[in-house]
Scaffold this motif. Structure first.
Motif, mmCIF file in Angstrom:
data_model
loop_
_atom_site.group_PDB
_atom_site.id
_atom_site.type_symbol
_atom_site.label_atom_id
_atom_site.label_comp_id
_atom_site.label_asym_id
_atom_site.label_seq_id
_atom_site.Cartn_x
_atom_site.Cartn_y
_atom_site.Cartn_z
ATOM 1 N N GLN A 174 42.962 46.373 45.530
ATOM 2 C CA GLN A 174 41.910 47.353 46.172
ATOM 3 C C GLN A 174 40.943 47.901 44.856
ATOM 4 N N ALA A 175 41.481 48.338 43.949
ATOM 5 C CA ALA A 175 40.812 49.129 42.884
ATOM 6 C C ALA A 175 39.777 48.169 42.201
ATOM 7 N N LEU A 176 40.216 46.830 41.842
ATOM 8 C CA LEU A 176 39.538 45.746 41.471
ATOM 9 C C LEU A 176 38.390 45.391 41.978
ATOM 10 N N LYS A 177 38.118 45.906 43.306
ATOM 11 C CA LYS A 177 36.754 45.837 44.011
ATOM 12 C C LYS A 177 35.677 46.246 43.552
ATOM 13 N N VAL A 178 35.876 47.382 42.457
ATOM 14 C CA VAL A 178 34.848 48.119 41.986
ATOM 15 C C VAL A 178 34.132 47.114 40.963
ATOM 16 N N VAL A 179 34.969 45.999 40.543
ATOM 17 C CA VAL A 179 34.263 45.241 39.212
ATOM 18 C C VAL A 179 33.607 44.030 40.240
ATOM 19 N N ASP A 217 30.766 40.804 40.080
ATOM 20 C CA ASP A 217 30.085 39.423 39.337
ATOM 21 C C ASP A 217 28.518 39.819 39.489
ATOM 22 N N PRO A 218 28.170 40.317 38.246
ATOM 23 C CA PRO A 218 26.588 40.558 38.271
ATOM 24 C C PRO A 218 25.717 39.647 38.929
ATOM 25 N N GLU A 219 26.028 38.445 38.717
ATOM 26 C CA GLU A 219 25.044 37.121 39.251
ATOM 27 C C GLU A 219 25.206 37.002 40.756
ATOM 28 N N LEU A 220 26.618 37.155 41.282
ATOM 29 C CA LEU A 220 26.765 36.859 42.719
ATOM 30 C C LEU A 220 26.561 38.117 43.408
ATOM 31 N N GLY A 221 26.837 39.247 42.894
ATOM 32 C CA GLY A 221 26.510 40.521 43.359
ATOM 33 C C GLY A 221 27.664 41.000 44.283
ATOM 34 N N HIS A 222 28.836 40.275 44.190
ATOM 35 C CA HIS A 222 29.967 40.648 45.136
ATOM 36 C C HIS A 222 31.216 41.161 44.430
ATOM 37 N N ASN A 223 32.076 41.690 44.561
ATOM 38 C CA ASN A 223 33.162 42.141 44.038
ATOM 39 C C ASN A 223 34.147 41.050 43.626
ATOM 40 N N ILE A 224 34.770 40.848 42.535
ATOM 41 C CA ILE A 224 35.521 39.733 41.996
ATOM 42 C C ILE A 224 36.714 39.238 43.049
ATOM 43 N N VAL A 225 37.303 40.273 43.665
ATOM 44 C CA VAL A 225 38.470 39.976 44.348
ATOM 45 C C VAL A 225 37.993 39.277 45.622
ATOM 46 N N CYS A 236 43.748 50.225 35.221
ATOM 47 C CA CYS A 236 44.672 51.196 34.531
ATOM 48 C C CYS A 236 44.395 52.515 35.057
ATOM 49 N N LEU A 237 43.289 52.609 36.016
ATOM 50 C CA LEU A 237 43.063 53.800 36.868
ATOM 51 C C LEU A 237 43.994 54.233 37.912
ATOM 52 N N VAL A 238 44.897 53.032 38.231
ATOM 53 C CA VAL A 238 45.510 53.077 39.512
ATOM 54 C C VAL A 238 46.880 53.890 39.095
ATOM 55 N N PHE A 255 33.376 38.471 29.183
ATOM 56 C CA PHE A 255 33.975 39.524 28.382
ATOM 57 C C PHE A 255 34.221 40.684 28.952
ATOM 58 N N PHE A 256 33.069 41.094 29.818
ATOM 59 C CA PHE A 256 32.899 42.437 30.406
ATOM 60 C C PHE A 256 33.666 42.365 31.674
ATOM 61 N N LEU A 257 33.730 41.277 32.304
ATOM 62 C CA LEU A 257 34.544 41.320 33.488
ATOM 63 C C LEU A 257 36.106 41.487 33.045
ATOM 64 N N LYS A 258 36.280 41.102 32.114
ATOM 65 C CA LYS A 258 37.874 41.042 31.832
ATOM 66 C C LYS A 258 37.997 42.474 31.395
ATOM 67 N N GLU A 259 37.205 43.224 30.463
ATOM 68 C CA GLU A 259 37.321 44.603 30.389
ATOM 69 C C GLU A 259 37.317 45.565 31.348
ATOM 70 N N GLY A 260 36.478 45.058 32.414
ATOM 71 C CA GLY A 260 36.296 45.790 33.475
ATOM 72 C C GLY A 260 37.565 45.951 34.407
ATOM 73 N N VAL A 261 38.059 44.629 34.724
ATOM 74 C CA VAL A 261 39.583 44.653 35.308
ATOM 75 C C VAL A 261 40.536 45.235 34.654
ATOM 76 N N ALA A 262 40.601 45.433 33.331
ATOM 77 C CA ALA A 262 41.710 46.147 32.809
ATOM 78 C C ALA A 262 41.284 47.693 33.173
#
Lengths: 448, 107
Positions: free
Chosen positions: B14-19, B21-29, B70-72, B59-66
């Motif tokens: 659920q937390a990963l949904k804040v990340v 994909d900038p191009e597709l414009g939807h959350n990566i989950v 971490c905030l959970v 790179f930014f997607l990977k960092e964003g996921v981490a």
């Protein structure tokens, strides 16, 4: 390697390129150069080099520094070379143009302006070519699109070599006096290598990957692009090597070009077939504006191929080569570059601004940085103006040409404002515009 | 994994949904970029992908996921692996998001 980094100066290349484009368009609107003056005269050479070096080559270099690493999934060989290359290209072009203006009698300049400008340009392109070639070299065997770029890099070497020799001839040096017929035999080679090899062939290769990415079309088939590449390389090799050999013997240039022509048409036809295939198999049905406008530019390329063949068939090629060159430079190449800048500028701006805060704060989409409906009208004006200007040149209507280029310039100004708005995040709605931790991007340079 | 771990994985997803994909414009989950989330003694292992190998956004997607994982609460550390095997396909997108993106039917 999972991802490449942002090239700090890619946006700067684009900004400098647009400035040169606007300057060239302004001069054409004012009636400077062809068709009011001789197509081979110094004033026309000013416009041609502003468009081909200042605009198209600068924009292409900036895009390649960012996207060649994406094509081959390797880092750029030397990011630190990109700014010196930009400085050398800008300074070299400025000096070269001053040399042409002096040659045209606009001011009393020294004869060394042309060769010094050419040397600075050659140095700038050498930095670009070595940087990109080493990046490609690290990724052998090359994927299909990267092979087109490699061919394009070889062609810019030929283009600049001939340009350097022309500068010696035009400036009246003793070395240049040894090649009295160089300008007659060498100009077609210089133009084919520059417009056909460096700009068109490279743009074709990059567009394979970009169109597949933006349309989400499958491009994993190794045969994709193979015929277009083979036929294109054959055309360039026959045209350039044959041209150089015949120049040496001073005979048969037309034979080399006639042999290269069918191969070039086959390459363009295969490219068109491949792009249609990508379009038909795309997963993303609703295409964004940049992709739709790239397809409009491809229509111009097809029109240019048909026009060129028709002019040759009816024997009007020599008298109307200016119209054909304009269609290639504006309808095809400028249209394609502007369409892709409409994606590249907001995409790089997004990465720079929102990439560092991703995962910690909600972020907008790349599409939120642009307003497609507003930009669409500028693209419509641009393509209509480019095609109208080509028609005016075919009809020898000089005033009509200037009016049509005025429309093209208006569209360029409108699109420039769109790019600035994207860099300024002007269309991003609050509260997503600048979340905590995000920094407003600089207009002309990226943080990386 | 225990029931508590399953609950933690659900909260991480659920937390990963804040990340996005900038191009597709939807959350990566919902886009299907997250291949696996597992928990091992408080250490979260995430295997993910992106649309394009070499893309600067990866790179930014990977960092964003981490960062988002971490905030959970309950997460001690996060290990993110980016993979392109198997390559991402549009068929991995959740059906609702696929139709909203105007995607063709994919098998």
């Amino acid at each position: 390697m999972i991802g490449t980094s942002l090239c700090r100066w890619a946006i700067s290349y684009c900004a400098v390129a647009i400035a040169w484009l606007l300057l060239a368009e302004g001069l054409m609107v004012a009636g400077f150069g062809f068709p009011n003056h001789d197509i081979g005269g110094p004033d026309t050479l000013v416009i041609v080099h502003m468009v081909c070096v200042g605009w198209l080559s600068m924009a292409l270099c900036g895009a390649l520094f960012q996207f060649v690493p994406v094509l081959v999934a390797r880092p750029l060989y030397a990011e630190r070379w990109t700014l010196p290359a930009l400085a050398l290209l800008t300074l070299g072009l400025t000096v070269l143009l001053a040399g042409f203006l002096a040659l045209g009698g606009h001011f009393n300049g020294p004869a060394w302006l042309l060769p010094v400008g050419a040397v600075l340009l050659i140095a700038g392109f050498a930095l670009v070519v070595v940087n990109l070639s080493m990046t490609l070299w690290s990724a052998r065997p090359l994927p299909g699109p990267a092979r087109f770029v490699a061919g394009g890099l070889a062609c810019i070497c030929v283009t600049t070599a001939f340009g350097g020799m022309f500068s010696l001839v035009l400036s009246g040096t003793a070395a240049g006096a040894q090649w009295p017929d160089l300008l007659i035999s060498g100009v077609p080679i210089h133009a084919i290598a520059g417009l056909g090899g460096w700009l068109t062939f490279t743009a074709m290769g990059v567009s394979y990957r970009l169109l597949a990415m933006f349309m989400l079309a499958p491009d994993g088939d190794v045969r994709l692009g193979r015929l277009a590449w083979l036929a294109g390389i054959t055309a360039l090799a026959v045209g350039l090597v044959g041209g150089v050999l015949t120049f040496w013997r001073m005979t048969g240039l037309n034979l080399a070009l006639l042999l290269a022509g069918p191969a070039a048409l086959l390459s363009l036809a295969a490219y068109g077939r491949d792009v249609l295939g990508l379009y038909r198999t795309r997963k993303r049905r609703a295409l964004e504006l940049n992709t739709r406008m790239s397809l409009a530019a491809l229509v111009s390329l097809a029109a240019a191929a048909i026009l060129g063949a028709a002019l040759l068939a009816i024997g009007f090629f020599q008298s109307h080569v200016g119209a054909l060159a304009f269609l290639v430079a504006f309808g095809w190449l400028t249209g394609l570059v502007l369409a892709n800048l409409y994606k590249i500028v907001p995409f790089l701006t997004w990465l720079e601004t929102y990439g560092p805060v991703m995962g910690r704060m909600p972020t907008p989409r790349v599409q939120d940085l642009v307003a497609e409906r507003r930009a669409l009208k500028w693209f419509v004006v641009f393509f209509a103006g480019s095609w109208a200007a080509t028609l005016m040149l075919l009809l020898d209507a000089a005033l009509g040409f200037r009016v049509a280029v005025a429309a093209v310039m208006l569209a360029t100004l409108g699109l420039s404002e769109e790019f600035i708005r994207a860099r300024r995040l002007a269309d991003v709605a609050e509260p997503l515009r600048l979340p905590t931790g995000a920094a407003m991007p600089h207009l002309l340079v990226s943080r990386n | 994994m225990t029931i508590d771990d399953d609950d933690l994985v659900a909260r991480i997803r659920q937390a990963l949904k804040v990340v996005i994909d900038p191009e597709l414009g939807h959350n990566i989950v919902d886009l299907g970029f997250i291949y696996d989330v597992s928990v091992d003694d408080g250490v979260v292992h995430i295997i993910m992908t992106a649309t394009t190998l070499g893309c600067p956004a990866a790179f930014f997607l990977k960092e964003g996921v981490a960062s988002s994982a971490c905030l959970v609460p309950g997460v001690e550390s996060v290990d993110v692996t980016m993979t392109f095997e198997p390559p991402w396909q549009p068929s991995m997108i959740s059906p609702g998001v696929r139709s909203s993106l105007g995607f063709a039917e994919v098998n």
